[in-house]
Design an enzyme around this catalytic site. Structure first.
Site, PDB file in Angstrom:
ATOM      1  NE  ARG A 134     -39.267 -12.981  51.248  1.00 22.76           N
ATOM      2  CZ  ARG A 134     -39.175 -13.368  49.968  1.00 22.76           C
ATOM      3  NH1 ARG A 134     -38.212 -12.898  49.183  1.00 22.76           N
ATOM      4  NH2 ARG A 134     -40.031 -14.227  49.476  1.00 22.76           N
ATOM      5  CD  GLU A 153     -42.066 -20.258  50.086  1.00 19.44           C
ATOM      6  OE1 GLU A 153     -41.411 -21.030  49.382  1.00 19.44           O
ATOM      7  OE2 GLU A 153     -42.668 -19.273  49.630  1.00 19.44           O
ATOM      8  CG  ASN A 155     -38.618 -17.743  51.114  1.00 21.25           C
ATOM      9  OD1 ASN A 155     -38.994 -18.434  50.176  1.00 21.25           O
ATOM     10  ND2 ASN A 155     -39.373 -16.799  51.673  1.00 21.25           N
ATOM     11  CB  SER A 160     -35.064 -12.509  45.704  1.00 19.37           C
ATOM     12  OG  SER A 160     -36.408 -12.873  45.603  1.00 19.37           O
ATOM     13  CE  LYS A 354     -45.183 -25.165  48.654  1.00 19.71           C
ATOM     14  NZ  LYS A 354     -44.537 -25.935  47.565  1.00 19.71           N
ATOM     15  CE  LYS A 422     -49.880 -23.010  50.269  1.00 23.42           C
ATOM     16  NZ  LYS A 422     -48.894 -22.191  51.016  1.00 23.42           N
ATOM     17  CD  GLU A 426     -39.263 -27.188  47.159  1.00 24.98           C
ATOM     18  OE1 GLU A 426     -39.302 -26.063  46.620  1.00 24.98           O
ATOM     19  OE2 GLU A 426     -39.575 -27.382  48.351  1.00 24.98           O
ATOM     20  N   GLY A 427     -41.335 -26.580  42.967  1.00 21.03           N
ATOM     21  CA  GLY A 427     -41.430 -25.998  41.635  1.00 21.03           C
ATOM     22  C   GLY A 427     -42.488 -26.627  40.754  1.00 21.03           C
ATOM     23  NE  ARG A 514     -42.923 -11.469  46.726  1.00 18.39           N
ATOM     24  CZ  ARG A 514     -42.371 -12.609  46.322  1.00 18.39           C
ATOM     25  NH1 ARG A 514     -42.006 -12.766  45.067  1.00 18.39           N
ATOM     26  NH2 ARG A 514     -42.172 -13.586  47.186  1.00 18.39           N
TER      27      ARG A 514
END
Lengths: 539, 539
Positions: A134, A153, A155, A160, A354, A422, A426-427, A514
């Site tokens: 995505r 981004e 993905n 999802s 990224k 940024k 990750e996470g 979204r």
């Protein structure tokens, strides 16, 4: 014109109209499976001990306007993007070069890389990889130019909401056309809701475009399943696809939309397996008994029936917090070395970092990664792709003699004002915005700067507004920021010794919008609402 | 053989098998809209203030065995039953004769009858009536004879569960056939789940028959809508169907299955209107302005858009407790005098009384109501219908010189032991069973006996068992009693002066199995569970 469209949308609702619309949405969502399991913030565990309750997914009451040309550009680039990421994931050396310095500071990426090296040493037994992608964009509407797309981004794992996004488009279409497109009952009249003729100043179809995410994503699983070929077990076993899921997944109906379609339309059975049980219920025969390493699934409820897994579809193990048991990394390694086609492989997951996205923005004459990865595509196509890159910069000082441009832009308050910092990791962590960037950088050791990427701010339409029905039943209205995701899939084969993937299946189809409540002009995104939405295209 | 089938069914589940089956059912139900809104016993109002939550409808984990011959007999009789009740509702005099003495003791029936008389005096403006029926049966399995069907009730109003019953059959079929009919994952193997060949002792298709309730019921609404013809308003209005619903309806998704199908397949819009708002949002023009009395619906959320109602489908106002506002009866009268086709009319609702059912059991040479109402049907067909009547008796002493047979059977402890005493009054009181009947009758004045009907007990399979997933997530297993409902529809025209309806549409299709936990051998039905079920037919 874009400004006018956003400032006069959505049409205001009287209390009776809002009641009717909200009631219709409350019922439509449950009737059609546009649902989630409620969080414990909505219903406490004591009130829901058997976890039987469901509630509507958070949805906007109206589709959001989106320029048709940008939507079509995003669609037209998707198959090229699919090919690009297939090529990146196939070029281990290139990736290693990018990852090298991140691995030093990021355990998560380091662990993934180690798995790849370990399986490489043992020898991969599967040369096919499936990507279900995505590509996420925001609409960039600076004052002085027409709206354009900027990629947020790409993905490469666990993309999802394809299942629920199809339903949102269907619901908004129902709301805009029931009982007739001329006089919808749920929506007040508005130029965007009428299939406009030539005399109208705004051209619109009156409802969202059909969303083909479910058939598109499912067809790629079916293609991979077919490409896997017959069972490699002795004796042969029936085959299946495994959905690797989180132990406590609230977004289960999004995933079930895919597995149901996979069975109904492709006759391929799939099973859900929580990541924590992966090692307990799957096995790989010893090298001596079967060197081809089929992944065998033994259902907990029927140890006498075994299946051979053709594709492992990851809807878990994508983020550091998913690796929360002592055996999580062992499970990932176990899957990677198996003969099952991974969606995605470790290398494909890493390709979605990224950092990769930032490196790709390098332009000629410096470097031309795009041309290198996509030699058969026209310069026009690659240039169209480049227009979707938001300018972004490394803050690393490793590979350059001069002060890098990113550092210059980040430290100057004037230029920093148009950027976001940024974290690469990750996470982890939050973004740092605008003039907070220079003092933030000064407050941390210079060696840590390379953990960040500096990105020019995207300016979405400031006047965009919508109303959402949250999962707790609250109705929230206000200014919003939307992110458009385009789904795409790619199945490819890697030939030993070559860095060029052989593409077997490459499709585009379906979208996600979204929409989030805007908290402040800092660009921060509110927890107030984050909703599934669809687009109403205008020209 | 029936005994053996029931005693060896369903196959036992290991804890892991039950877990998997329950989890699959929990997800399948929500994904497919096999849902209800939870009662406040399951989730308190405080925990669900916006009424957004949903939970699975109570369902059995397995379909229940049912003899194929009985299922087919029930289906084969449905269109004859439809015609019978159309004929009864068309014969005002015959009905009046039956109702006379009930009206004296039952306000509910009396009020309905008054509405009919009032509209009759003013003159009916609609000669079409729609019936959406469900004929309910139990399987009667006395020790000495093969299983047979006994009719429990013939529903002429608000026959519910067609929408959800289709989904239950679909779910049980999925469970019995996924991933393959030979090795279902959710069910242990059992002879009833395999598409049996000639060598097997039990013949079964391996899964429930397709359930066509939704298309059948919806097609009848569409037929009535079409038969209504063009708008009678000046100027003409767009037309719609009105679903008259209870103010707090938990079974909303059962109803939405019909309205959604009606729109998707017949392009007919329908609106839901709570009974309490009927008078506020519908109107009938004055006699002077439009003597044809179209029923005009003005949506609360859009007073500028009006619709003319072609059909009022009652999913409310069927039981005395529904008439709980000062204007409930006025609302019913308002609808009855309108030009909208009623599903059902007052006369059709009255035709569904238990008393009518009892009167129909009268056999030649006494009387032959069946032959009188259905002169064109063969004696064999009518005899097949009669075999579905459980013997039942009036306790009225009004029209007879001798002590009626019912009173004799009820007062003798020996014969009472095989009977149940049912109150005639709608919505009132509990049944009296077996040897409790004689003392009960002795305890009340003899003049009140006529409020009861004595019915021979039906003996369902004593060994029948099943397991249910309740809406609160509890799993309940045990002995069960099932009731089979067959759906049918009929649209007819009444010509002034004739008691014979002209049948325009008469269909059979779809079924409901409702399965309840057996509380005791008294025949009482437990609140423990009452679930939606489907049938697995055996020969």
């Amino acid at each position: 014109m874009a400004d006018k469209i956003y400032s006069e949308y959505p049409p205001p609702l009287s209390p009776e109209q809002e009641d009717y619309l909200v009631q219709t949405v409350k019922n439509w969502t449950i009737e059609h499976g546009l649902c989630v399991r409620p969080s414990t913030a909505i219903v406490s565990e004591e009130a829901n001990p058997k976890n039987v309750l469901a509630t509507n997914a958070p949805v906007t009451l109206f589709p959001s306007p989106f320029p048709k040309s940008c939507f079509e550009q995003a669609r037209s680039l998707q198959q090229v993007y699919n090919e690009l990421y297939a090529a990146i994931a196939s070029d281990e050396q290139w990736l290693e070069e990018i990852m090298k310095e991140l691995i030093e500071v990021d355990d998560f990426l380091a662990n993934l890389w180690k798995i790849h090296l370990s399986v490489k040493e043992e020898g991969y037994v599967q040369d096919l990889t499936l990507g279900m992608f995505r590509s996420d964009y925001m609409l960039h509407t600076p004052e002085d130019s027409p709206p354009s797309l900027k990629q947020v981004e790409f993905n490469t794992i666990s993309s999802s909401f394809g299942g629920l996004a199809c339903l949102v488009a269907e619901m908004h279409t129902h709301l805009a056309t029931f009982p007739s497109p001329e006089h919808p009952a749920a929506y007040p009249s508005h130029p965007l809701f009428s299939d406009s003729n030539d005399t109208s100043s705004i051209k619109s179809k009156g409802h969202p475009p059909h969303n083909a995410a479910v058939p598109t994503l499912t067809a790629s699983l079916a293609a991979a399943h077919a490409a896997y070929g017959p069972s490699r077990s002795q004796p042969q076993l029936p085959t299946c696809i495994l959905f690797l899921v989180q132990d406590t997944e609230r977004n289960v109906f999004d995933q079930l939309a895919l597995s149901t379609h996979l069975y109904d339309h492709h006759k391929i059975p799939s099973f859900r397996l929580p990541a924590s049980r992966m090692l307990a219920y799957t096995s790989i025969p010893s090298k001596e008994s079967n060197p081809s390493r089929p992944l065998i699934y033994t259902p907990p409820y029927s140890s006498s029936t075994q299946y051979e897994v053709t594709v492992v579809y990851f809807r878990a193990l994508y983020t550091p917090t998913d690796y929360d048991t002592p055996t999580s990394w062992a499970a990932r390694h176990h899957l990677e070395r198996s003969a099952a086609i991974k969606c995605p492989s470790v290398l494909l997951q890493l390709s979605g970092s990224k950092k990769v996205q930032q490196v790709l923005t390098a332009r000629p004459p410096d470097t031309d990664h795009l041309k290198a990865f996509l030699p058969h595509h026209s310069d026009e196509k690659l240039e169209s792709m480049r227009t979707t890159f938001a300018p972004q910069y490394s803050l690393s000082t490793t590979n350059t003699a001069d002060e890098p441009e990113g550092i210059r832009l980040a430290l100057d308050e004037k230029t920093a004002a148009n950027h976001v910092l940024k974290p690469q990791r990750e996470g982890g962590g939050n973004n740092i915005y605008r003039t907070n960037i220079p003092p933030f950088l000064s407050s941390i050791p210079k060696e840590q700067w390379k953990q960040y990427i500096l990105m020019e701010l995207i300016h979405p339409p400031t006047e965009a507004k919508n109303t959402a029905l949250r999962s707790d039943g609250q109705v929230a209205s206000g200014n919003v920021i939307s992110e458009l995701g385009i789904f795409g899939t790619c199945l490819w084969k890697n030939t030993s010794g070559s860095t060029k993937p052989e593409i077997l299946h490459n499709t585009e189809g379906g979208y996600l919008l979204r929409t989030k409540g805007k908290e402040s002009d800092e660009g921060g995104v509110a927890a107030g609402f984050s909703s599934l939405d669809s687009v109403i295209l205008y020209e």
